[in-house]
Design a protein around this motif. Structure first.
Motif, PDB file in Angstrom:
ATOM      1  N   LEU A 222      -0.860 -33.204 -15.136  1.00  0.00           N
ATOM      2  CA  LEU A 222      -1.496 -31.885 -15.202  1.00  0.00           C
ATOM      3  C   LEU A 222      -2.286 -31.611 -13.929  1.00  0.00           C
ATOM      4  CD1 LEU A 222      -2.752 -31.523 -18.881  1.00  0.00           C
ATOM      5  CD2 LEU A 222      -0.556 -30.884 -17.861  1.00  0.00           C
ATOM      6  N   HIS A 223      -2.457 -32.641 -13.086  1.00  0.00           N
ATOM      7  CA  HIS A 223      -3.247 -32.479 -11.844  1.00  0.00           C
ATOM      8  C   HIS A 223      -2.342 -32.889 -10.675  1.00  0.00           C
ATOM      9  CE1 HIS A 223      -6.638 -32.152  -9.282  1.00  0.00           C
ATOM     10  NE2 HIS A 223      -7.334 -33.228  -9.621  1.00  0.00           N
ATOM     11  N   ALA A 226       1.612 -33.471 -10.601  1.00  0.00           N
ATOM     12  CA  ALA A 226       2.568 -32.375 -10.851  1.00  0.00           C
ATOM     13  C   ALA A 226       3.614 -32.258  -9.752  1.00  0.00           C
ATOM     14  CB  ALA A 226       1.814 -31.051 -11.006  1.00  0.00           C
ATOM     15  N   ARG A 256       5.753 -27.398 -20.636  1.00  0.00           N
ATOM     16  CA  ARG A 256       5.150 -26.812 -19.432  1.00  0.00           C
ATOM     17  C   ARG A 256       6.067 -27.022 -18.249  1.00  0.00           C
ATOM     18  NH1 ARG A 256      -1.036 -26.408 -19.858  1.00  0.00           N
ATOM     19  NH2 ARG A 256      -1.002 -25.777 -22.020  1.00  0.00           N
ATOM     20  N   ILE A 257       6.132 -26.053 -17.392  1.00  0.00           N
ATOM     21  CA  ILE A 257       6.941 -26.190 -16.188  1.00  0.00           C
ATOM     22  C   ILE A 257       5.997 -26.651 -15.089  1.00  0.00           C
ATOM     23  CG2 ILE A 257       8.559 -25.029 -14.634  1.00  0.00           C
ATOM     24  CD1 ILE A 257       9.445 -25.149 -17.629  1.00  0.00           C
ATOM     25  N   MET A 258       6.221 -27.879 -14.638  1.00  0.00           N
ATOM     26  CA  MET A 258       5.289 -28.481 -13.680  1.00  0.00           C
ATOM     27  C   MET A 258       5.323 -27.744 -12.339  1.00  0.00           C
ATOM     28  SD  MET A 258       3.681 -30.726 -15.199  1.00  0.00           S
ATOM     29  CE  MET A 258       3.779 -30.990 -16.953  1.00  0.00           C
ATOM     30  N   GLY A 259       4.130 -27.605 -11.756  1.00  0.00           N
ATOM     31  CA  GLY A 259       4.046 -26.876 -10.494  1.00  0.00           C
ATOM     32  C   GLY A 259       3.754 -25.392 -10.701  1.00  0.00           C
ATOM     33  N   PHE A 260       3.545 -25.001 -11.965  1.00  0.00           N
ATOM     34  CA  PHE A 260       3.174 -23.609 -12.266  1.00  0.00           C
ATOM     35  C   PHE A 260       1.872 -23.604 -13.057  1.00  0.00           C
ATOM     36  CE2 PHE A 260       7.617 -23.134 -11.416  1.00  0.00           C
ATOM     37  CZ  PHE A 260       7.678 -21.921 -10.746  1.00  0.00           C
ATOM     38  N   GLY A 261       1.093 -22.562 -12.843  1.00  0.00           N
ATOM     39  CA  GLY A 261      -0.146 -22.395 -13.597  1.00  0.00           C
ATOM     40  C   GLY A 261      -1.293 -23.099 -12.909  1.00  0.00           C
ATOM     41  N   HIS A 262      -2.474 -22.586 -13.137  1.00  0.00           N
ATOM     42  CA  HIS A 262      -3.660 -23.171 -12.523  1.00  0.00           C
ATOM     43  C   HIS A 262      -4.876 -22.696 -13.281  1.00  0.00           C
ATOM     44  CE1 HIS A 262      -6.543 -24.309  -9.403  1.00  0.00           C
ATOM     45  NE2 HIS A 262      -5.589 -25.116  -8.961  1.00  0.00           N
ATOM     46  N   ARG A 263      -5.866 -23.569 -13.423  1.00  0.00           N
ATOM     47  CA  ARG A 263      -7.078 -23.177 -14.126  1.00  0.00           C
ATOM     48  C   ARG A 263      -7.801 -22.037 -13.411  1.00  0.00           C
ATOM     49  NH1 ARG A 263     -10.474 -26.034 -17.421  1.00  0.00           N
ATOM     50  NH2 ARG A 263      -8.613 -26.477 -18.620  1.00  0.00           N
ATOM     51  N   LYS A 313       0.752 -13.881 -18.272  1.00  0.00           N
ATOM     52  CA  LYS A 313      -0.156 -15.016 -18.502  1.00  0.00           C
ATOM     53  C   LYS A 313      -0.841 -15.505 -17.236  1.00  0.00           C
ATOM     54  CE  LYS A 313       1.616 -17.143 -22.699  1.00  0.00           C
ATOM     55  NZ  LYS A 313       2.126 -18.394 -23.283  1.00  0.00           N
ATOM     56  N   ILE A 315       0.574 -16.961 -14.728  1.00  0.00           N
ATOM     57  CA  ILE A 315       1.151 -18.263 -14.339  1.00  0.00           C
ATOM     58  C   ILE A 315       2.054 -18.059 -13.131  1.00  0.00           C
ATOM     59  CG2 ILE A 315       2.661 -20.150 -15.077  1.00  0.00           C
ATOM     60  CD1 ILE A 315       1.407 -19.822 -17.841  1.00  0.00           C
ATOM     61  N   ASN A 318       1.909 -23.178  -8.141  1.00  0.00           N
ATOM     62  CA  ASN A 318       0.745 -23.786  -7.482  1.00  0.00           C
ATOM     63  C   ASN A 318       1.238 -24.668  -6.332  1.00  0.00           C
ATOM     64  OD1 ASN A 318       1.236 -26.509  -8.513  1.00  0.00           O
ATOM     65  ND2 ASN A 318       0.577 -25.715 -10.505  1.00  0.00           N
ATOM     66  N   ASP A 320       1.734 -27.613  -5.873  1.00  0.00           N
ATOM     67  CA  ASP A 320       2.626 -28.738  -6.142  1.00  0.00           C
ATOM     68  C   ASP A 320       4.086 -28.333  -6.318  1.00  0.00           C
ATOM     69  OD1 ASP A 320       0.732 -30.701  -5.964  1.00  0.00           O
ATOM     70  OD2 ASP A 320       0.117 -30.510  -8.054  1.00  0.00           O
TER      71      ASP A 320
HETATM   72  N1  ACO Z   1       4.394 -23.772 -17.949  1.00  0.00           N
HETATM   73  C1  ACO Z   1       4.469 -23.062 -19.089  1.00  0.00           C
HETATM   74  N2  ACO Z   1       3.407 -22.553 -19.732  1.00  0.00           N
HETATM   75  C2  ACO Z   1       2.209 -22.775 -19.182  1.00  0.00           C
HETATM   76  C3  ACO Z   1       2.055 -23.493 -17.977  1.00  0.00           C
HETATM   77  C4  ACO Z   1       3.204 -23.989 -17.356  1.00  0.00           C
HETATM   78  N3  ACO Z   1       3.130 -24.683 -16.236  1.00  0.00           N
HETATM   79  N4  ACO Z   1       0.744 -23.546 -17.672  1.00  0.00           N
HETATM   80  C5  ACO Z   1       0.096 -22.901 -18.640  1.00  0.00           C
HETATM   81  N5  ACO Z   1       0.982 -22.433 -19.557  1.00  0.00           N
HETATM   82  C6  ACO Z   1       0.671 -21.645 -20.760  1.00  0.00           C
HETATM   83  C7  ACO Z   1       0.165 -22.534 -21.877  1.00  0.00           C
HETATM   84  O1  ACO Z   1       1.208 -23.029 -22.675  1.00  0.00           O
HETATM   85  C8  ACO Z   1      -0.749 -21.579 -22.618  1.00  0.00           C
HETATM   86  O2  ACO Z   1       0.058 -20.730 -23.401  1.00  0.00           O
HETATM   87  P1  ACO Z   1      -0.462 -20.164 -24.825  1.00  0.00           P
HETATM   88  O3  ACO Z   1      -1.658 -19.340 -24.491  1.00  0.00           O
HETATM   89  O4  ACO Z   1       0.684 -19.399 -25.337  1.00  0.00           O
HETATM   90  O5  ACO Z   1      -0.814 -21.381 -25.639  1.00  0.00           O
HETATM   91  C9  ACO Z   1      -1.354 -20.733 -21.513  1.00  0.00           C
HETATM   92  O6  ACO Z   1      -0.419 -20.777 -20.444  1.00  0.00           O
HETATM   93  C10 ACO Z   1      -2.693 -21.242 -21.020  1.00  0.00           C
HETATM   94  O7  ACO Z   1      -2.571 -22.640 -20.770  1.00  0.00           O
HETATM   95  P2  ACO Z   1      -3.836 -23.604 -20.630  1.00  0.00           P
HETATM   96  O8  ACO Z   1      -3.354 -25.018 -20.627  1.00  0.00           O
HETATM   97  O9  ACO Z   1      -4.872 -23.246 -21.627  1.00  0.00           O
HETATM   98  O10 ACO Z   1      -4.383 -23.160 -19.228  1.00  0.00           O
HETATM   99  P3  ACO Z   1      -5.190 -24.039 -18.219  1.00  0.00           P
HETATM  100  O11 ACO Z   1      -5.910 -23.114 -17.355  1.00  0.00           O
HETATM  101  O12 ACO Z   1      -5.981 -25.081 -18.920  1.00  0.00           O
HETATM  102  O13 ACO Z   1      -3.968 -24.776 -17.474  1.00  0.00           O
HETATM  103  C11 ACO Z   1      -2.884 -26.239 -16.050  1.00  0.00           C
HETATM  104  C12 ACO Z   1      -3.990 -25.208 -16.190  1.00  0.00           C
HETATM  105  C13 ACO Z   1      -3.283 -27.506 -16.821  1.00  0.00           C
HETATM  106  C14 ACO Z   1      -2.727 -26.586 -14.570  1.00  0.00           C
HETATM  107  C15 ACO Z   1      -1.554 -25.695 -16.621  1.00  0.00           C
HETATM  108  O14 ACO Z   1      -1.211 -24.474 -15.990  1.00  0.00           O
HETATM  109  C16 ACO Z   1      -0.410 -26.682 -16.521  1.00  0.00           C
HETATM  110  O15 ACO Z   1      -0.293 -27.558 -17.381  1.00  0.00           O
HETATM  111  N6  ACO Z   1       0.444 -26.593 -15.441  1.00  0.00           N
HETATM  112  C17 ACO Z   1       1.495 -27.531 -15.208  1.00  0.00           C
HETATM  113  C18 ACO Z   1       0.960 -28.767 -14.478  1.00  0.00           C
HETATM  114  C19 ACO Z   1       0.643 -28.472 -13.037  1.00  0.00           C
HETATM  115  O16 ACO Z   1       1.407 -27.872 -12.304  1.00  0.00           O
HETATM  116  N7  ACO Z   1      -0.524 -28.976 -12.615  1.00  0.00           N
HETATM  117  C20 ACO Z   1      -0.953 -28.875 -11.215  1.00  0.00           C
HETATM  118  C21 ACO Z   1      -2.109 -27.928 -11.090  1.00  0.00           C
HETATM  119  S1  ACO Z   1      -2.558 -27.785  -9.369  1.00  0.00           S
HETATM  120  C22 ACO Z   1      -3.296 -29.268  -9.037  1.00  0.00           C
HETATM  121  O17 ACO Z   1      -3.891 -29.885  -9.875  1.00  0.00           O
HETATM  122  C23 ACO Z   1      -3.202 -29.763  -7.687  1.00  0.00           C
END
Ligand code: ACO
Length: 383
Positions: A222-223, A226, A256-263, A313, A315, A318, A320
């Motif tokens: 998740l960090h 990814a 989850r699709i790795m490399g997408f989404g960010h806090r 959403k 997303i 990121n 990675d």
């Molecule tokens: N793929 C699909 N769906 C996603 C993704 C993803 N990568 N990321 C978030 N979502 C969805 C969740 O399922 C959730 O959906 P819901 O509301 O229907 O339940 C919603 O988006 C919110 O997700 P949260 O986990 O609550 O959001 P948060 O801000 O905590 O997530 C995180 C951040 C952990 C990075 C997340 O986006 C994720 O798991 N991404 C994939 C791992 C990744 O790429 N990590 C690298 C981050 S950059 C870094 O650390 C260098």
């Protein structure tokens, strides 16, 4: 019974300190290190200068730069015992486990590890910055049953890393790519690993303990992990024509699709844009079939994800996501992606230690207790 407080799961939105190290603007997709935009540093600076900037709060003069890079170059070597441990671990352990262990070992060679004076702290961080690329490169060599290549002090910091890994001096474009990755991964405010470093530093444990804690935290998918997970997914997709089906099915299965989404970023991560631009530039340099295929998959996955989840959403890709294909341009094995992240992020982690110790406060959050109280104890033979 007092009223249940608001619980900020994952400490989301909680401010833990003031900082002047970096600013992440998640709404507009902007990032600054010490006030300098990531775009200006990526195009005009280099990792040595960026790490100096992060650690000291300003760009170095020519003389300061020369003194700083001299230290970085001279300290690249590893003690024999550390090389031996890497040799033993590398064939059987994940390179992040090797990185965590070898970094932790470096405390043995510091005669005053608990010295927290400003200059002593910075000095330890410079030592770790100098040696972590060597740990990553040695791990890569031993995993493939190749010989350790000692550092070449005539080469720049990130170029030397590539040299120690491959045995070849990189050309100018390759040198630019690896340095870009070092710059982009150097710092990113109080994310999970930096917070972990600060929690450990706040107990007044030493720099080595704090950085080792950060490495453990960075490992997770998740960090920092990814980047490796995203490349594994691209390889599992295999043929670019499978991209949409694979991603649709994964999303339907709630994966989850790795490399997408960010806090923090709810738009395109500016670092991902930079990596993508350089990756597209690499297409003009006769890339391998593998890189062409990975880039096609990455671009199709990006389009689908952004169309489906970008506006709804927040997303977006990121840093990675495109990192893996770019590392493959350089021939770097996916297991080494996150250790490279460590070698770079040590500069951000170290800068946060320096800043936090300026006004140290033990980190100690609270939990809302939901268990029972005064439960009668039952002896074992009566349970
Ligand atoms: N793929 C699909 N769906 C996603 C993704 C993803 N990568 N990321 C978030 N979502 C969805 C969740 O399922 C959730 O959906 P819901 O509301 O229907 O339940 C919603 O988006 C919110 O997700 P949260 O986990 O609550 O959001 P948060 O801000 O905590 O997530 C995180 C951040 C952990 C990075 C997340 O986006 C994720 O798991 N991404 C994939 C791992 C990744 O790429 N990590 C690298 C981050 S950059 C870094 O650390 C260098």
């Amino acid at each position: 019974m007092s009223e249940k407080p608001v619980i900020n799961y994952g400490l989301e939105g909680i401010y833990v300190d003031e900082s002047s190290i970096s600013k992440v603007d998640g709404q507009n997709g902007r990032l600054w290190y010490r006030g300098y935009s990531i775009e200006s540093l990526a195009s005009q600076s280099n990792f040595e200068e960026v790490s100096y900037l992060l650690l000291n709060g300003r760009l170095p003069s020519k003389q300061e730069y020369e003194e700083y890079t001299k230290k970085l170059r001279e300290r690249r070597g590893l003690p024999k015992e550390v090389i031996d441990v890497i040799r033993v671990m590398a064939p059987v352990s994940h390179p992040m486990d090797v990185m965590r262990t070898a970094t932790s070992m470096l405390v043995m060679y510091d005669s005053d590890p608990n010295n927290r004076d400003l200059e002593a702290t910075k000095d330890k961080i410079i030592t770790l910055l100098a040696k972590t690329p060597t740990i990553a490169a040695a791990t890569g060599r031993f995993r493939e049953e190749k010989k350790y290549i000692p550092p070449d002090i005539s080469l720049g910091h990130s170029e030397n890393f590539l040299y120690m890994l491959s045995g070849k001096k990189p050309n100018e474009f390759e040198g630019k790519l690896i340095d870009l990755m070092f710059i982009l991964h150097a710092e990113h405010s109080t994310n999970a690993s930096t917070f972990s470093v600060l929690v450990t530093a706040s107990t007044l444990a030493d720099v080595y303990a704090a950085i080792t804690a950060g490495i453990g935290t960075l490992k997770g998918p998740l960090h920092g992990g990814a980047d490796e997970a995203a490349l594994n997914m691209m390889n599992a997709i295999g043929n670019p024509d499978n991209t949409e089906k694979y991603i649709e099915e994964a999303l339907e299965g709630k994966q989850r699709i790795m490399g997408f989404g960010h806090r923090v970023y709810k738009t395109y991560d500016p670092r991902a844009k930079l990596v993508r631009n350089y990756l597209e530039e690499s297409l003009t340099k006769e890339p391998s079939d593998e890189v062409r295929r990975l880039l096609q998959i990455a671009l199709r996955a990006e389009k689908l994800m952004v169309d489906k989840l970008g506006a709804t959403k927040g997303i977006w890709p990121n840093v990675d996501f495109f990192a893996g294909p770019l590392y493959r341009v350089l021939g770097i094995d996916s297991h080494l992606f996150t250790p490279i992240f460590v070698a770079s992020r040590t500069s951000g982690w170290g800068s946060h230690i320096v800043e936090y110790w300026h006004n140290n406060k033990l980190v100690r959050p609270v939990e809302w207790y939901v268990g029972s109280l005064d439960t009668p104890y039952v002896p074992m033979d009566m349970r």
